[in-house]
Scaffold this active site. Structure first.
Site, PDB file in Angstrom:
ATOM      1  N   HIS A  24       0.844  -1.180   0.000  1.00 29.16           N
ATOM      2  CA  HIS A  24       0.000   0.000   0.000  1.00 29.16           C
ATOM      3  C   HIS A  24       0.883   1.236   0.000  1.00 29.16           C
ATOM      4  O   HIS A  24       1.954   1.217   0.603  1.00 29.16           O
ATOM      5  CB  HIS A  24      -0.895   0.012   1.261  1.00 29.16           C
ATOM      6  CG  HIS A  24      -2.054   0.920   1.140  1.00 29.16           C
ATOM      7  ND1 HIS A  24      -1.964   2.257   1.442  1.00 29.16           N
ATOM      8  CD2 HIS A  24      -3.322   0.700   0.723  1.00 29.16           C
ATOM      9  CE1 HIS A  24      -3.139   2.819   1.219  1.00 29.16           C
ATOM     10  NE2 HIS A  24      -3.975   1.901   0.781  1.00 29.16           N
ATOM     11  N   ASP A  82      -7.991  -5.437   0.350  1.00 26.60           N
ATOM     12  CA  ASP A  82      -8.487  -6.297  -0.728  1.00 26.60           C
ATOM     13  C   ASP A  82      -8.104  -7.751  -0.566  1.00 26.60           C
ATOM     14  O   ASP A  82      -8.593  -8.602  -1.307  1.00 26.60           O
ATOM     15  CB  ASP A  82      -7.935  -5.793  -2.070  1.00 26.60           C
ATOM     16  CG  ASP A  82      -8.514  -4.448  -2.416  1.00 26.60           C
ATOM     17  OD1 ASP A  82      -9.700  -4.249  -2.133  1.00 26.60           O
ATOM     18  OD2 ASP A  82      -7.780  -3.602  -2.930  1.00 26.60           O
TER      19      ASP A  82
HETATM   20  N1  ACO Z   1       4.090  -7.627  -4.711  1.00 26.14           N
HETATM   21  C1  ACO Z   1       5.451  -7.626  -4.909  1.00 26.14           C
HETATM   22  N2  ACO Z   1       6.206  -6.512  -4.800  1.00 26.14           N
HETATM   23  C2  ACO Z   1       5.595  -5.371  -4.481  1.00 26.14           C
HETATM   24  C3  ACO Z   1       4.203  -5.302  -4.247  1.00 26.14           C
HETATM   25  C4  ACO Z   1       3.447  -6.494  -4.358  1.00 26.14           C
HETATM   26  N3  ACO Z   1       2.120  -6.497  -4.179  1.00 26.14           N
HETATM   27  N4  ACO Z   1       3.849  -4.037  -3.960  1.00 26.14           N
HETATM   28  C5  ACO Z   1       4.990  -3.324  -4.001  1.00 26.14           C
HETATM   29  N5  ACO Z   1       6.035  -4.127  -4.313  1.00 26.14           N
HETATM   30  C6  ACO Z   1       7.454  -3.717  -4.397  1.00 26.14           C
HETATM   31  C7  ACO Z   1       7.704  -2.954  -5.704  1.00 26.14           C
HETATM   32  O1  ACO Z   1       8.144  -3.826  -6.728  1.00 26.14           O
HETATM   33  C8  ACO Z   1       8.777  -1.984  -5.282  1.00 26.14           C
HETATM   34  O2  ACO Z   1      10.005  -2.666  -5.261  1.00 26.14           O
HETATM   35  P1  ACO Z   1      11.365  -1.879  -5.583  1.00 26.14           P
HETATM   36  O3  ACO Z   1      11.503  -0.826  -4.536  1.00 26.14           O
HETATM   37  O4  ACO Z   1      12.413  -2.944  -5.490  1.00 26.14           O
HETATM   38  O5  ACO Z   1      11.210  -1.309  -6.969  1.00 26.14           O
HETATM   39  C9  ACO Z   1       8.408  -1.647  -3.831  1.00 26.14           C
HETATM   40  O6  ACO Z   1       7.675  -2.780  -3.349  1.00 26.14           O
HETATM   41  C10 ACO Z   1       7.571  -0.385  -3.686  1.00 26.14           C
HETATM   42  O7  ACO Z   1       6.446  -0.509  -4.545  1.00 26.14           O
HETATM   43  P2  ACO Z   1       5.801   0.716  -5.333  1.00 26.14           P
HETATM   44  O8  ACO Z   1       5.007   0.199  -6.474  1.00 26.14           O
HETATM   45  O9  ACO Z   1       6.864   1.731  -5.631  1.00 26.14           O
HETATM   46  O10 ACO Z   1       4.854   1.298  -4.212  1.00 26.14           O
HETATM   47  P3  ACO Z   1       3.598   2.188  -4.430  1.00 26.14           P
HETATM   48  O11 ACO Z   1       3.333   2.869  -3.152  1.00 26.14           O
HETATM   49  O12 ACO Z   1       3.750   3.030  -5.652  1.00 26.14           O
HETATM   50  O13 ACO Z   1       2.438   1.120  -4.777  1.00 26.14           O
HETATM   51  C11 ACO Z   1       0.629  -0.372  -4.613  1.00 26.14           C
HETATM   52  C12 ACO Z   1       1.465   0.707  -3.905  1.00 26.14           C
HETATM   53  C13 ACO Z   1       0.172   0.137  -5.995  1.00 26.14           C
HETATM   54  C14 ACO Z   1      -0.628  -0.639  -3.812  1.00 26.14           C
HETATM   55  C15 ACO Z   1       1.481  -1.662  -4.761  1.00 26.14           C
HETATM   56  O14 ACO Z   1       1.860  -2.135  -3.485  1.00 26.14           O
HETATM   57  C16 ACO Z   1       0.755  -2.763  -5.538  1.00 26.14           C
HETATM   58  O15 ACO Z   1       0.787  -2.765  -6.768  1.00 26.14           O
HETATM   59  N6  ACO Z   1       0.045  -3.712  -4.811  1.00 26.14           N
HETATM   60  C17 ACO Z   1      -0.705  -4.740  -5.452  1.00 26.14           C
HETATM   61  C18 ACO Z   1      -2.048  -4.182  -5.892  1.00 26.14           C
HETATM   62  C19 ACO Z   1      -2.982  -3.933  -4.725  1.00 26.14           C
HETATM   63  O16 ACO Z   1      -3.156  -4.776  -3.857  1.00 26.14           O
HETATM   64  N7  ACO Z   1      -3.625  -2.751  -4.738  1.00 26.14           N
HETATM   65  C20 ACO Z   1      -4.606  -2.378  -3.730  1.00 26.14           C
HETATM   66  C21 ACO Z   1      -4.163  -1.203  -2.940  1.00 26.14           C
HETATM   67  S1  ACO Z   1      -5.328  -0.868  -1.655  1.00 26.14           S
HETATM   68  C22 ACO Z   1      -6.614  -0.133  -2.416  1.00 26.14           C
HETATM   69  O17 ACO Z   1      -6.537   0.512  -3.434  1.00 26.14           O
HETATM   70  C23 ACO Z   1      -7.888  -0.302  -1.777  1.00 26.14           C
END
Ligand code: ACO
Length: 431
Positions: free
Chosen positions: A308, A366
Protein backbone atom coordinates in the site's frame (compact mmCIF):
# COMPACT_ATOMS: atom_id res chain seq x y z
CA UNK A 1 -5.07 23.71 9.69
CA UNK A 2 -3.32 25.39 12.65
CA UNK A 3 -0.59 27.78 11.48
CA UNK A 4 2.61 28.08 13.47
CA UNK A 5 5.26 30.75 13.03
CA UNK A 6 7.80 28.10 11.98
CA UNK A 7 9.27 28.27 8.49
CA UNK A 8 11.51 26.12 6.29
CA UNK A 9 14.34 27.84 4.47
CA UNK A 10 15.09 27.08 0.86
CA UNK A 11 18.39 28.29 -0.60
CA UNK A 12 18.46 28.53 -4.37
CA UNK A 13 21.08 30.25 -6.49
CA UNK A 14 22.36 32.19 -3.49
CA UNK A 15 18.92 33.48 -2.47
CA UNK A 16 16.93 32.23 0.49
CA UNK A 17 13.20 31.79 0.68
CA UNK A 18 11.14 31.32 3.84
CA UNK A 19 8.38 28.76 3.39
CA UNK A 20 5.65 28.60 6.04
CA UNK A 21 5.15 25.30 7.89
CA UNK A 22 1.64 24.19 8.86
CA UNK A 23 1.08 21.72 11.66
CA UNK A 24 -1.89 19.35 11.37
CA UNK A 25 -3.85 18.18 14.40
CA UNK A 26 -1.99 14.88 13.96
CA UNK A 27 0.54 13.70 11.38
CA UNK A 28 3.59 15.17 9.67
CA UNK A 29 4.06 18.93 9.24
CA UNK A 30 3.46 20.40 5.81
CA UNK A 31 5.68 22.94 4.02
CA UNK A 32 3.56 25.50 2.21
CA UNK A 33 4.99 26.07 -1.27
CA UNK A 34 2.04 27.90 -2.75
CA UNK A 35 4.05 31.09 -3.32
CA UNK A 36 7.24 29.32 -4.39
CA UNK A 37 6.82 29.79 -8.13
CA UNK A 38 5.83 33.44 -7.77
CA UNK A 39 8.83 34.14 -5.51
CA UNK A 40 11.55 31.84 -6.84
CA UNK A 41 10.36 30.90 -10.35
CA UNK A 42 10.67 27.14 -9.72
CA UNK A 43 8.22 24.28 -9.42
CA UNK A 44 8.42 21.27 -7.14
CA UNK A 45 8.54 17.78 -8.68
CA UNK A 46 6.56 14.93 -7.13
CA UNK A 47 5.08 12.44 -9.61
CA UNK A 48 2.64 10.15 -7.84
CA UNK A 49 2.21 12.78 -5.09
CA UNK A 50 4.37 10.80 -2.70
CA UNK A 51 5.20 13.87 -0.59
CA UNK A 52 2.54 16.37 -1.58
CA UNK A 53 -0.57 17.38 0.37
CA UNK A 54 -3.03 18.62 -2.23
CA UNK A 55 -5.64 19.95 0.21
CA UNK A 56 -6.47 20.32 3.86
CA UNK A 57 -9.21 18.08 5.19
CA UNK A 58 -10.97 17.17 8.44
CA UNK A 59 -12.51 13.89 7.32
CA UNK A 60 -10.15 10.93 7.45
CA UNK A 61 -6.71 10.33 8.92
CA UNK A 62 -4.30 7.48 8.22
CA UNK A 63 -1.08 6.75 10.06
CA UNK A 64 0.49 4.25 7.69
CA UNK A 65 3.43 3.46 10.00
CA UNK A 66 1.31 2.16 12.84
CA UNK A 67 -1.62 1.01 10.69
CA UNK A 68 -4.23 3.45 12.00
CA UNK A 69 -7.33 4.66 10.17
CA UNK A 70 -9.67 7.25 11.70
CA UNK A 71 -12.94 8.56 10.29
CA UNK A 72 -13.50 11.99 11.89
CA UNK A 73 -11.23 10.80 14.71
CA UNK A 74 -12.97 7.48 15.37
CA UNK A 75 -10.84 4.32 14.86
CA UNK A 76 -12.07 2.10 12.04
CA UNK A 77 -12.02 -0.98 14.30
CA UNK A 78 -14.52 0.65 16.70
CA UNK A 79 -16.76 1.77 13.86
CA UNK A 80 -16.64 -1.68 12.21
CA UNK A 81 -17.51 -3.26 15.55
CA UNK A 82 -20.09 -0.88 17.02
CA UNK A 83 -21.48 1.29 14.27
CA UNK A 84 -23.16 0.61 10.95
CA UNK A 85 -22.71 1.99 7.46
CA UNK A 86 -25.43 4.65 7.40
CA UNK A 87 -24.27 6.02 10.75
CA UNK A 88 -20.73 6.10 9.32
CA UNK A 89 -22.08 7.94 6.26
CA UNK A 90 -23.60 10.56 8.54
CA UNK A 91 -20.34 10.86 10.45
CA UNK A 92 -18.28 11.32 7.28
CA UNK A 93 -20.72 13.81 5.78
CA UNK A 94 -21.49 15.95 8.81
CA UNK A 95 -18.50 15.44 11.12
CA UNK A 96 -20.24 14.01 14.21
CA UNK A 97 -22.06 10.82 15.14
CA UNK A 98 -25.81 11.44 14.85
CA UNK A 99 -28.20 11.70 17.78
CA UNK A 100 -31.04 9.12 17.59
CA UNK A 101 -33.32 11.77 16.00
CA UNK A 102 -30.69 12.80 13.46
CA UNK A 103 -29.99 9.16 12.62
CA UNK A 104 -33.66 8.42 12.06
CA UNK A 105 -34.12 11.47 9.85
CA UNK A 106 -31.01 10.69 7.80
CA UNK A 107 -31.79 7.01 7.37
CA UNK A 108 -35.37 7.78 6.35
CA UNK A 109 -34.11 10.29 3.82
CA UNK A 110 -31.63 7.85 2.27
CA UNK A 111 -34.18 5.03 2.27
CA UNK A 112 -36.75 7.19 0.47
CA UNK A 113 -34.32 7.91 -2.38
CA UNK A 114 -33.30 4.36 -3.24
CA UNK A 115 -35.44 4.00 -6.38
CA UNK A 116 -33.99 5.23 -9.65
CA UNK A 117 -35.83 7.08 -12.40
CA UNK A 118 -37.83 4.46 -14.30
CA UNK A 119 -36.34 5.63 -17.60
CA UNK A 120 -32.94 4.52 -16.31
CA UNK A 121 -34.07 0.96 -16.94
CA UNK A 122 -34.09 1.79 -20.64
CA UNK A 123 -30.71 3.42 -20.37
CA UNK A 124 -29.31 0.20 -18.87
CA UNK A 125 -30.68 -1.79 -21.76
CA UNK A 126 -28.42 0.12 -24.15
CA UNK A 127 -25.39 -1.69 -22.71
CA UNK A 128 -24.16 -5.02 -24.00
CA UNK A 129 -25.12 -7.87 -21.67
CA UNK A 130 -21.51 -8.93 -21.29
CA UNK A 131 -20.29 -5.47 -20.25
CA UNK A 132 -18.29 -5.39 -17.01
CA UNK A 133 -20.57 -3.98 -14.27
CA UNK A 134 -17.94 -1.27 -13.60
CA UNK A 135 -18.23 -0.13 -17.23
CA UNK A 136 -22.00 0.07 -16.78
CA UNK A 137 -21.65 1.93 -13.48
CA UNK A 138 -19.29 4.56 -14.86
CA UNK A 139 -21.83 5.23 -17.61
CA UNK A 140 -24.98 5.14 -15.47
CA UNK A 141 -23.62 7.27 -12.62
CA UNK A 142 -22.34 9.81 -15.15
CA UNK A 143 -25.82 9.77 -16.71
CA UNK A 144 -27.41 10.64 -13.35
CA UNK A 145 -26.69 14.28 -14.20
CA UNK A 146 -29.02 13.83 -17.19
CA UNK A 147 -31.74 12.24 -15.03
CA UNK A 148 -31.46 14.51 -11.99
CA UNK A 149 -30.53 17.93 -13.34
CA UNK A 150 -32.44 19.63 -10.55
CA UNK A 151 -29.48 18.83 -8.28
CA UNK A 152 -26.49 19.76 -10.42
CA UNK A 153 -26.09 23.43 -9.43
CA UNK A 154 -23.05 23.18 -7.20
CA UNK A 155 -23.38 26.77 -5.97
CA UNK A 156 -26.68 25.87 -4.27
CA UNK A 157 -26.08 24.16 -0.92
CA UNK A 158 -29.52 22.53 -0.97
CA UNK A 159 -28.90 20.99 -4.39
CA UNK A 160 -25.51 19.72 -3.24
CA UNK A 161 -27.25 18.03 -0.33
CA UNK A 162 -29.95 16.49 -2.52
CA UNK A 163 -27.34 15.17 -5.00
CA UNK A 164 -25.36 13.68 -2.11
CA UNK A 165 -28.35 11.84 -0.64
CA UNK A 166 -29.39 10.66 -4.08
CA UNK A 167 -26.02 9.10 -4.75
CA UNK A 168 -25.69 7.37 -1.37
CA UNK A 169 -29.22 6.02 -1.76
CA UNK A 170 -29.13 5.03 -5.43
CA UNK A 171 -25.64 3.61 -5.87
CA UNK A 172 -26.63 0.22 -4.37
CA UNK A 173 -29.65 0.11 -6.68
CA UNK A 174 -27.46 0.95 -9.68
CA UNK A 175 -24.76 -1.59 -8.70
CA UNK A 176 -27.41 -4.29 -8.22
CA UNK A 177 -29.02 -3.39 -11.56
CA UNK A 178 -25.63 -3.61 -13.29
CA UNK A 179 -25.27 -7.11 -11.83
CA UNK A 180 -28.78 -8.27 -12.69
CA UNK A 181 -28.40 -6.93 -16.21
CA UNK A 182 -25.13 -8.79 -16.69
CA UNK A 183 -26.73 -12.11 -15.75
CA UNK A 184 -29.95 -11.56 -17.66
CA UNK A 185 -32.25 -11.46 -14.62
CA UNK A 186 -34.98 -8.85 -14.01
CA UNK A 187 -34.11 -5.76 -12.01
CA UNK A 188 -35.28 -5.95 -8.38
CA UNK A 189 -36.78 -2.79 -6.91
CA UNK A 190 -35.44 -1.61 -3.54
CA UNK A 191 -37.46 -2.26 -0.38
CA UNK A 192 -37.74 0.50 2.21
CA UNK A 193 -38.40 -1.85 5.12
CA UNK A 194 -34.92 -3.34 4.86
CA UNK A 195 -31.67 -1.90 6.13
CA UNK A 196 -29.11 -0.63 3.61
CA UNK A 197 -27.03 -3.83 3.39
CA UNK A 198 -29.99 -6.25 3.43
CA UNK A 199 -31.69 -4.24 0.73
CA UNK A 200 -28.57 -4.45 -1.43
CA UNK A 201 -28.25 -8.21 -0.94
CA UNK A 202 -31.89 -8.67 -1.81
CA UNK A 203 -31.63 -6.52 -4.95
CA UNK A 204 -28.69 -8.68 -6.04
CA UNK A 205 -29.86 -12.15 -5.11
CA UNK A 206 -33.65 -12.29 -5.10
CA UNK A 207 -35.71 -13.27 -8.12
CA UNK A 208 -39.44 -12.63 -8.60
CA UNK A 209 -40.13 -16.38 -8.65
CA UNK A 210 -39.12 -16.94 -5.01
CA UNK A 211 -39.16 -15.40 -1.56
CA UNK A 212 -35.73 -14.26 -0.41
CA UNK A 213 -34.69 -14.11 3.26
CA UNK A 214 -31.59 -12.08 4.06
CA UNK A 215 -29.34 -13.79 6.59
CA UNK A 216 -28.55 -11.24 9.34
CA UNK A 217 -24.92 -12.45 9.61
CA UNK A 218 -24.37 -11.93 5.89
CA UNK A 219 -26.10 -8.57 6.05
CA UNK A 220 -23.84 -7.54 8.95
CA UNK A 221 -20.74 -8.70 7.03
CA UNK A 222 -21.90 -6.76 3.97
CA UNK A 223 -22.46 -3.66 6.09
CA UNK A 224 -18.95 -4.01 7.53
CA UNK A 225 -17.47 -4.21 4.03
CA UNK A 226 -19.29 -0.96 3.22
CA UNK A 227 -17.99 0.67 6.42
CA UNK A 228 -14.38 -0.43 5.85
CA UNK A 229 -14.40 1.04 2.34
CA UNK A 230 -16.31 4.24 3.12
CA UNK A 231 -13.38 6.65 2.94
CA UNK A 232 -9.60 6.63 2.76
CA UNK A 233 -8.46 10.26 2.56
CA UNK A 234 -6.70 11.47 -0.59
CA UNK A 235 -6.30 8.18 -2.52
CA UNK A 236 -6.29 8.11 -6.34
CA UNK A 237 -10.06 7.97 -6.88
CA UNK A 238 -10.83 10.58 -4.20
CA UNK A 239 -8.20 12.88 -5.67
CA UNK A 240 -9.82 12.29 -9.06
CA UNK A 241 -13.20 13.31 -7.66
CA UNK A 242 -11.66 16.42 -6.12
CA UNK A 243 -9.79 17.34 -9.30
CA UNK A 244 -12.90 16.89 -11.45
CA UNK A 245 -14.94 18.87 -8.90
CA UNK A 246 -12.39 21.69 -8.74
CA UNK A 247 -13.44 22.75 -12.23
CA UNK A 248 -17.04 23.13 -11.06
CA UNK A 249 -18.23 19.88 -12.66
CA UNK A 250 -21.50 18.49 -11.24
CA UNK A 251 -21.26 15.87 -8.46
CA UNK A 252 -22.58 12.98 -10.54
CA UNK A 253 -19.88 13.58 -13.17
CA UNK A 254 -17.25 13.81 -10.42
CA UNK A 255 -18.30 10.52 -8.81
CA UNK A 256 -18.37 8.85 -12.25
CA UNK A 257 -14.76 10.02 -12.66
CA UNK A 258 -13.94 8.51 -9.25
CA UNK A 259 -15.51 5.19 -10.27
CA UNK A 260 -13.42 5.18 -13.47
CA UNK A 261 -10.24 5.72 -11.48
CA UNK A 262 -11.16 3.12 -8.87
CA UNK A 263 -11.49 0.47 -11.56
CA UNK A 264 -7.72 0.09 -12.07
CA UNK A 265 -6.03 -3.04 -10.64
CA UNK A 266 -3.58 -0.94 -8.60
CA UNK A 267 -6.60 0.56 -6.76
CA UNK A 268 -10.14 -0.80 -6.36
CA UNK A 269 -9.71 -3.40 -9.07
CA UNK A 270 -7.24 -5.21 -6.79
CA UNK A 271 -10.01 -7.15 -4.97
CA UNK A 272 -11.04 -8.85 -8.20
CA UNK A 273 -7.40 -9.37 -9.22
CA UNK A 274 -6.61 -10.78 -5.76
CA UNK A 275 -9.28 -13.47 -5.77
CA UNK A 276 -8.34 -14.39 -9.33
CA UNK A 277 -4.73 -14.72 -8.18
CA UNK A 278 -5.68 -16.87 -5.16
CA UNK A 279 -7.67 -19.14 -7.46
CA UNK A 280 -4.81 -19.32 -9.92
CA UNK A 281 -2.48 -20.37 -7.10
CA UNK A 282 -5.12 -22.94 -6.27
CA UNK A 283 -3.35 -25.01 -3.65
CA UNK A 284 -1.00 -24.25 -0.77
CA UNK A 285 1.92 -26.15 -2.36
CA UNK A 286 2.03 -23.68 -5.28
CA UNK A 287 2.54 -20.63 -3.05
CA UNK A 288 6.38 -20.62 -3.16
CA UNK A 289 6.26 -20.42 -6.96
CA UNK A 290 4.09 -17.28 -6.81
CA UNK A 291 6.14 -15.72 -4.01
CA UNK A 292 9.23 -16.21 -6.19
CA UNK A 293 7.48 -14.56 -9.14
CA UNK A 294 6.42 -11.58 -6.98
CA UNK A 295 10.06 -11.08 -5.95
CA UNK A 296 11.45 -11.44 -9.48
CA UNK A 297 12.29 -7.99 -10.90
CA UNK A 298 11.89 -9.32 -14.46
CA UNK A 299 8.39 -10.62 -13.82
CA UNK A 300 5.60 -8.00 -13.73
CA UNK A 301 3.57 -10.21 -11.38
CA UNK A 302 2.78 -8.68 -7.98
CA UNK A 303 1.03 -10.24 -5.02
CA UNK A 304 -2.42 -8.70 -5.33
CA UNK A 305 -3.88 -7.49 -2.05
CA UNK A 306 -0.38 -6.84 -0.75
CA UNK A 307 1.35 -3.49 -0.31
CA UNK A 308 0.00 0.00 0.00
CA UNK A 309 1.21 3.49 -0.74
CA UNK A 310 0.45 4.69 2.78
CA UNK A 311 0.34 1.61 5.04
CA UNK A 312 3.80 0.36 5.88
CA UNK A 313 2.22 -1.88 8.52
CA UNK A 314 -0.98 -3.95 8.66
CA UNK A 315 -3.88 -2.27 6.92
CA UNK A 316 -6.32 -2.12 9.89
CA UNK A 317 -9.17 -2.88 7.48
CA UNK A 318 -7.48 -6.15 6.46
CA UNK A 319 -7.53 -7.34 10.08
CA UNK A 320 -11.28 -6.74 10.40
CA UNK A 321 -11.82 -8.29 6.98
CA UNK A 322 -9.94 -11.44 8.01
CA UNK A 323 -12.19 -11.83 11.07
CA UNK A 324 -15.25 -11.34 8.89
CA UNK A 325 -13.99 -13.95 6.41
CA UNK A 326 -13.75 -16.52 9.20
CA UNK A 327 -17.23 -15.58 10.45
CA UNK A 328 -18.95 -15.67 7.06
CA UNK A 329 -17.30 -18.83 5.82
CA UNK A 330 -18.04 -20.46 9.18
CA UNK A 331 -21.71 -19.50 8.89
CA UNK A 332 -21.88 -20.89 5.39
CA UNK A 333 -20.12 -24.07 6.53
CA UNK A 334 -17.25 -23.58 4.07
CA UNK A 335 -14.48 -22.69 6.53
CA UNK A 336 -12.28 -25.31 4.86
CA UNK A 337 -12.53 -23.40 1.61
CA UNK A 338 -9.29 -23.90 -0.36
CA UNK A 339 -9.03 -20.23 -1.36
CA UNK A 340 -9.15 -19.11 2.29
CA UNK A 341 -6.50 -21.68 3.14
CA UNK A 342 -4.29 -20.39 0.31
CA UNK A 343 -4.84 -16.78 1.46
CA UNK A 344 -3.91 -17.49 5.08
CA UNK A 345 -0.84 -19.50 4.14
CA UNK A 346 0.24 -16.92 1.57
CA UNK A 347 -0.08 -14.19 4.18
CA UNK A 348 1.93 -16.23 6.69
CA UNK A 349 4.73 -17.01 4.24
CA UNK A 350 4.94 -13.47 2.84
CA UNK A 351 5.06 -11.92 6.31
CA UNK A 352 8.10 -14.07 7.14
CA UNK A 353 9.90 -13.37 3.87
CA UNK A 354 12.69 -10.74 3.98
CA UNK A 355 11.57 -9.25 0.62
CA UNK A 356 8.13 -8.35 2.01
CA UNK A 357 9.50 -7.45 5.45
CA UNK A 358 12.14 -5.08 4.05
CA UNK A 359 9.69 -3.38 1.70
CA UNK A 360 7.06 -3.24 4.46
CA UNK A 361 4.48 -5.03 2.32
CA UNK A 362 1.46 -6.19 4.34
CA UNK A 363 -1.99 -7.44 3.34
CA UNK A 364 -4.33 -4.62 2.38
CA UNK A 365 -8.13 -4.41 2.55
CA UNK A 366 -8.49 -6.30 -0.73
CA UNK A 367 -6.71 -9.40 0.46
CA UNK A 368 -9.69 -10.93 2.28
CA UNK A 369 -12.65 -8.94 0.94
CA UNK A 370 -12.84 -11.01 -2.26
CA UNK A 371 -13.05 -14.25 -0.30
CA UNK A 372 -16.05 -12.95 1.66
CA UNK A 373 -17.81 -11.56 -1.39
CA UNK A 374 -17.20 -14.79 -3.27
CA UNK A 375 -18.63 -16.82 -0.38
CA UNK A 376 -21.70 -14.58 -0.39
CA UNK A 377 -22.26 -15.46 -4.03
CA UNK A 378 -20.92 -12.40 -5.83
CA UNK A 379 -18.96 -12.96 -9.05
CA UNK A 380 -15.51 -11.32 -9.13
CA UNK A 381 -16.77 -8.70 -11.59
CA UNK A 382 -19.01 -7.31 -8.79
CA UNK A 383 -16.20 -6.78 -6.28
CA UNK A 384 -15.09 -3.40 -7.56
CA UNK A 385 -18.67 -2.10 -8.06
CA UNK A 386 -19.30 -2.93 -4.38
CA UNK A 387 -16.17 -1.00 -3.46
CA UNK A 388 -17.38 1.91 -5.62
CA UNK A 389 -20.80 2.08 -3.95
CA UNK A 390 -19.22 1.91 -0.48
CA UNK A 391 -16.71 4.66 -1.33
CA UNK A 392 -19.34 6.98 -2.79
CA UNK A 393 -19.99 8.56 0.59
CA UNK A 394 -16.28 9.29 1.04
CA UNK A 395 -16.04 10.86 -2.41
CA UNK A 396 -19.10 12.98 -1.67
CA UNK A 397 -17.90 14.07 1.78
CA UNK A 398 -14.56 15.11 0.28
CA UNK A 399 -16.22 16.83 -2.66
CA UNK A 400 -18.58 18.75 -0.36
CA UNK A 401 -15.72 19.78 1.88
CA UNK A 402 -13.83 21.10 -1.15
CA UNK A 403 -16.79 22.98 -2.66
CA UNK A 404 -17.55 24.66 0.68
CA UNK A 405 -13.93 25.86 0.98
CA UNK A 406 -13.75 29.58 0.10
CA UNK A 407 -10.14 29.05 -1.02
CA UNK A 408 -11.14 26.51 -3.70
CA UNK A 409 -8.96 26.73 -6.80
CA UNK A 410 -9.09 24.59 -9.91
CA UNK A 411 -6.55 21.77 -9.59
CA UNK A 412 -3.81 22.32 -12.12
CA UNK A 413 -0.49 20.54 -11.55
CA UNK A 414 2.71 21.73 -13.20
CA UNK A 415 5.18 19.57 -15.11
CA UNK A 416 8.85 18.97 -15.76
CA UNK A 417 8.83 19.43 -19.54
CA UNK A 418 11.42 17.26 -21.31
CA UNK A 419 10.17 17.65 -24.89
CA UNK A 420 11.47 19.67 -27.80
CA UNK A 421 11.99 23.38 -27.52
CA UNK A 422 10.17 25.63 -30.02
CA UNK A 423 10.90 24.70 -33.65
CA UNK A 424 9.50 25.66 -37.04
CA UNK A 425 6.88 23.62 -38.85
CA UNK A 426 8.28 21.58 -41.77
CA UNK A 427 6.13 21.26 -44.87
CA UNK A 428 5.15 17.65 -45.60
CA UNK A 429 7.15 17.40 -48.86
CA UNK A 430 10.33 18.43 -47.04
CA UNK A 431 10.15 15.77 -44.26
N1 ACO B 1 4.09 -7.63 -4.71
C1 ACO B 1 5.45 -7.63 -4.91
N2 ACO B 1 6.21 -6.51 -4.80
C2 ACO B 1 5.60 -5.37 -4.48
C3 ACO B 1 4.20 -5.30 -4.25
C4 ACO B 1 3.45 -6.49 -4.36
N3 ACO B 1 2.12 -6.50 -4.18
N4 ACO B 1 3.85 -4.04 -3.96
C5 ACO B 1 4.99 -3.32 -4.00
N5 ACO B 1 6.04 -4.13 -4.31
C6 ACO B 1 7.45 -3.72 -4.40
C7 ACO B 1 7.70 -2.95 -5.70
O1 ACO B 1 8.14 -3.83 -6.73
C8 ACO B 1 8.78 -1.98 -5.28
O2 ACO B 1 10.00 -2.67 -5.26
P1 ACO B 1 11.37 -1.88 -5.58
O3 ACO B 1 11.50 -0.83 -4.54
O4 ACO B 1 12.41 -2.94 -5.49
O5 ACO B 1 11.21 -1.31 -6.97
C9 ACO B 1 8.41 -1.65 -3.83
O6 ACO B 1 7.67 -2.78 -3.35
C10 ACO B 1 7.57 -0.39 -3.69
O7 ACO B 1 6.45 -0.51 -4.54
P2 ACO B 1 5.80 0.72 -5.33
O8 ACO B 1 5.01 0.20 -6.47
O9 ACO B 1 6.86 1.73 -5.63
O10 ACO B 1 4.85 1.30 -4.21
P3 ACO B 1 3.60 2.19 -4.43
O11 ACO B 1 3.33 2.87 -3.15
O12 ACO B 1 3.75 3.03 -5.65
O13 ACO B 1 2.44 1.12 -4.78
C11 ACO B 1 0.63 -0.37 -4.61
C12 ACO B 1 1.46 0.71 -3.90
C13 ACO B 1 0.17 0.14 -5.99
C14 ACO B 1 -0.63 -0.64 -3.81
C15 ACO B 1 1.48 -1.66 -4.76
O14 ACO B 1 1.86 -2.13 -3.49
C16 ACO B 1 0.76 -2.76 -5.54
O15 ACO B 1 0.79 -2.77 -6.77
N6 ACO B 1 0.05 -3.71 -4.81
C17 ACO B 1 -0.71 -4.74 -5.45
C18 ACO B 1 -2.05 -4.18 -5.89
C19 ACO B 1 -2.98 -3.93 -4.73
O16 ACO B 1 -3.16 -4.78 -3.86
N7 ACO B 1 -3.63 -2.75 -4.74
C20 ACO B 1 -4.61 -2.38 -3.73
C21 ACO B 1 -4.16 -1.20 -2.94
S1 ACO B 1 -5.33 -0.87 -1.66
C22 ACO B 1 -6.61 -0.13 -2.42
O17 ACO B 1 -6.54 0.51 -3.43
C23 ACO B 1 -7.89 -0.30 -1.78
Amino acid sequence: MADTPRTATLTLDGKTYELPIHSPTVGPDVIDIRKLYAQAGVFTYDPGFTSTAACDSTITYIDGDIGELLYRGYPIEQLADKSHYLEVCYLLLYGELPTPEEAEKFETLVTRHTMVHEQMHMFFRGFRRDAHPMATMVGVVGAMSAFYHDSTDITDEYQREVASIRMIAKLPTIAAMAYKYSIGQPFVYPRNDLDYASNFLRMCFSVPAEEYEVDPILSRAMDRIFTLHADHEQNASTSTVRLAGSSGANPFACVAAGIACLWGPAHGGANQACLEMLREIGTVDRIPEFIARAKDKDDPFRLMGFGHRVYKNFDPRAKVMKESADEVLGLLGIENNETLKVAKELERIALEDPYFIDKKLYPNVDFYSGIILDAMGFPTSMFTPIFAMSRTVGWIAQWKEMIADPQLKIGRPRQLYMGDTARDYIDVEKR
